[in-house]
Design a protein around this motif. Structure first.
Motif, PDB file in Angstrom:
ATOM      1  N   ALA A  91       0.843  -1.190   0.000  1.00  0.00           N
ATOM      2  CA  ALA A  91       0.000   0.000   0.000  1.00  0.00           C
ATOM      3  C   ALA A  91       0.881   1.244   0.000  1.00  0.00           C
ATOM      4  CB  ALA A  91      -0.910   0.024   1.225  1.00  0.00           C
ATOM      5  N   VAL A  92       0.245   2.368  -0.231  1.00  0.00           N
ATOM      6  CA  VAL A  92       0.897   3.644   0.048  1.00  0.00           C
ATOM      7  C   VAL A  92       0.594   3.985   1.502  1.00  0.00           C
ATOM      8  CG1 VAL A  92       1.052   6.085  -0.509  1.00  0.00           C
ATOM      9  CG2 VAL A  92       0.672   4.405  -2.339  1.00  0.00           C
ATOM     10  N   TYR A  93       1.627   4.270   2.250  1.00  0.00           N
ATOM     11  CA  TYR A  93       1.487   4.567   3.667  1.00  0.00           C
ATOM     12  C   TYR A  93       1.604   6.077   3.869  1.00  0.00           C
ATOM     13  CZ  TYR A  93       1.584  -0.342   4.893  1.00  0.00           C
ATOM     14  OH  TYR A  93       1.266  -1.677   5.026  1.00  0.00           O
ATOM     15  N   TYR A  94       0.613   6.621   4.531  1.00  0.00           N
ATOM     16  CA  TYR A  94       0.522   8.057   4.748  1.00  0.00           C
ATOM     17  C   TYR A  94       0.697   8.402   6.222  1.00  0.00           C
ATOM     18  CZ  TYR A  94      -1.590   8.203   0.083  1.00  0.00           C
ATOM     19  OH  TYR A  94      -1.827   8.088  -1.262  1.00  0.00           O
ATOM     20  N   CYS A  95       1.453   9.449   6.461  1.00  0.00           N
ATOM     21  CA  CYS A  95       1.604  10.001   7.797  1.00  0.00           C
ATOM     22  C   CYS A  95       0.507  11.038   8.031  1.00  0.00           C
ATOM     23  CB  CYS A  95       2.985  10.659   7.909  1.00  0.00           C
ATOM     24  SG  CYS A  95       3.350  11.432   9.490  1.00  0.00           S
ATOM     25  N   ASN A  96       0.025  11.090   9.254  1.00  0.00           N
ATOM     26  CA  ASN A  96      -1.027  12.025   9.632  1.00  0.00           C
ATOM     27  C   ASN A  96      -0.694  12.644  10.980  1.00  0.00           C
ATOM     28  OD1 ASN A  96      -3.851  12.370  11.223  1.00  0.00           O
ATOM     29  ND2 ASN A  96      -4.102  12.817   9.051  1.00  0.00           N
TER      30      ASN A  96
END
Length: 121
Positions: A91-96
């Motif tokens: 997956a594409v992993y996103y920081c939040n």
């Protein structure tokens, strides 16, 4: 201007490990909860893990015992240690992050641009 920049993604074989990092930079008065989300091809973005400033963590059931989230408040950085990776973790992993900028009294939510994790079988 606030930026969240992820790093550490890449191609790994099933069973391998990766460690993602996300650095928050810019005008930050207070960095509150941070987290990781992921979006697999053709699927909606989903929560992976979150961590409060004090270190309390929450994980998606699918990654409990496999992934570990941590943070370094002095470096405005959050990490995601991913072990025993499976092809379905691709997956594409996103920081939040929720943070307060100087002069503001409310927190705003920010996203990074994402880093791609590909797990081959």
């Amino acid at each position: 201007q606030v930026q969240l920049v992820e790093s550490g993604g890449g191609l790994v074989q099933a069973g391998g490990s990766l460690r993602l990092s996300c650095v928050a930079s810019g005008s930050i008065f207070s960095l509150n909860a941070m987290g990781w989300y992921r979006q697999a091809p053709g699927k909606q973005r989903e929560l992976v893990a979150t961590i409060t400033r004090g270190g309390s963590t929450k994980y998606a059931d699918s990654v409990k015992g496999q992934f570990t989230i941590s943070r370094d408040n002095a470096k405005n950085t959050v990490y995601l240690q991913m072990n025993s990776l499976k092809p379905e973790d691709t997956a594409v992993y996103y920081c939040n992050a929720d943070l307060v900028e100087p002069g503001q009294w409310y927190a705003m939510n920010y996203w990074g641009k994402g880093t791609l994790v590909t797990v081959s079988s």
